[in-house]
Design a protein around this motif. Sequence first.
Motif, mmCIF file in Angstrom:
data_model
loop_
_atom_site.group_PDB
_atom_site.id
_atom_site.type_symbol
_atom_site.label_atom_id
_atom_site.label_comp_id
_atom_site.label_asym_id
_atom_site.label_seq_id
_atom_site.Cartn_x
_atom_site.Cartn_y
_atom_site.Cartn_z
ATOM 1 N N ILE A 6 0.874 -1.105 0.058
ATOM 2 C CA ILE A 6 0.008 0.140 0.031
ATOM 3 C C ILE A 6 0.739 1.336 0.023
ATOM 4 O O ILE A 6 0.474 2.307 -0.346
ATOM 5 C CB ILE A 6 -1.242 -0.128 1.204
ATOM 6 N N ALA A 7 2.084 1.282 0.146
ATOM 7 C CA ALA A 7 2.829 2.389 0.066
ATOM 8 C C ALA A 7 3.050 2.842 -1.125
ATOM 9 O O ALA A 7 3.329 2.248 -2.139
ATOM 10 C CB ALA A 7 4.260 2.047 0.800
ATOM 11 N N ALA A 8 2.834 4.255 -1.383
ATOM 12 C CA ALA A 8 3.106 4.724 -2.562
ATOM 13 C C ALA A 8 4.224 5.422 -2.619
ATOM 14 O O ALA A 8 4.476 6.273 -1.548
ATOM 15 C CB ALA A 8 1.928 5.780 -3.160
ATOM 16 N N PRO A 9 4.707 5.710 -3.879
ATOM 17 C CA PRO A 9 6.179 6.594 -4.104
ATOM 18 C C PRO A 9 5.728 8.249 -3.737
ATOM 19 O O PRO A 9 4.695 8.392 -3.941
ATOM 20 C CB PRO A 9 6.688 6.266 -5.239
ATOM 21 N N ALA A 10 6.849 8.716 -3.212
ATOM 22 C CA ALA A 10 6.603 10.269 -2.950
ATOM 23 C C ALA A 10 6.351 11.100 -4.320
ATOM 24 O O ALA A 10 7.057 10.641 -5.225
ATOM 25 C CB ALA A 10 7.390 11.104 -2.066
ATOM 26 N N GLY A 11 5.541 11.812 -4.598
ATOM 27 C CA GLY A 11 5.413 12.494 -5.747
ATOM 28 C C GLY A 11 5.891 14.110 -5.718
ATOM 29 O O GLY A 11 5.174 14.927 -5.903
ATOM 30 N N ALA A 12 7.082 14.080 -5.562
ATOM 31 C CA ALA A 12 7.893 15.266 -5.196
ATOM 32 C C ALA A 12 7.759 16.098 -6.565
ATOM 33 O O ALA A 12 8.095 15.214 -7.710
ATOM 34 C CB ALA A 12 9.286 14.977 -4.601
ATOM 35 N N THR A 13 7.769 17.272 -6.504
ATOM 36 C CA THR A 13 8.113 18.144 -7.636
ATOM 37 C C THR A 13 8.910 19.154 -7.133
ATOM 38 O O THR A 13 8.880 19.738 -6.136
ATOM 39 C CB THR A 13 6.974 18.821 -8.220
ATOM 40 N N GLY A 14 9.374 20.033 -8.299
ATOM 41 C CA GLY A 14 10.198 21.157 -8.202
ATOM 42 C C GLY A 14 9.688 22.310 -9.348
ATOM 43 O O GLY A 14 8.896 21.937 -10.136
ATOM 44 N N GLY A 15 10.363 23.159 -9.275
ATOM 45 C CA GLY A 15 9.886 24.320 -10.305
ATOM 46 C C GLY A 15 11.145 25.213 -10.977
ATOM 47 O O GLY A 15 12.102 25.261 -10.156
ATOM 48 N N LEU A 16 10.909 25.630 -12.149
ATOM 49 C CA LEU A 16 12.011 26.464 -12.680
ATOM 50 C C LEU A 16 11.011 27.680 -13.108
ATOM 51 O O LEU A 16 10.215 27.697 -13.527
ATOM 52 C CB LEU A 16 12.821 26.057 -13.885
ATOM 53 N N ILE A 17 11.627 28.796 -13.061
ATOM 54 C CA ILE A 17 11.107 30.063 -13.698
ATOM 55 C C ILE A 17 12.020 30.878 -14.559
ATOM 56 O O ILE A 17 13.329 30.929 -14.188
ATOM 57 C CB ILE A 17 10.771 31.220 -12.673
ATOM 58 N N CYS A 18 11.729 30.967 -15.926
ATOM 59 C CA CYS A 18 12.510 31.407 -16.760
ATOM 60 C C CYS A 18 12.056 32.647 -17.210
ATOM 61 O O CYS A 18 11.078 32.756 -17.688
ATOM 62 C CB CYS A 18 12.644 30.236 -18.056
#
Length: 117
Positions: free
Chosen positions: A14-26
Amino acid sequence: MKKSIVGALFSIMIAAPAGATGGLICRTPDPRQIELSLVISHTIVSSVVSASLREGRSDVPVRVAQSWLDPSELRLDLVDPNALRHELRLRVKRYGETFDGTLWRGGKKRWVRCRES
């Protein structure tokens, strides 16, 4: 003993992988600035999940056509929502904390700098 093994197996299932995100501003330094905001997944293979484009004071609807991201370089092509028109091409390389390179939009090539957001 059997209960702990079954419990451990159930927890793994039942463990789900972490859905980590980041960002860039151009941003371009032009008087009519182009700003590109990117959401990037931090998974085994990082990818550009979504993008938003702003030119001057206008939002331009776009979607990601293709992207390539590795630790030293980012390449990105954006199209209109129906994928009928090429809207933007981005090619930047990492230089320390920033990515610097070129952005093509409307037949014009511009210098651009991207920073993590």
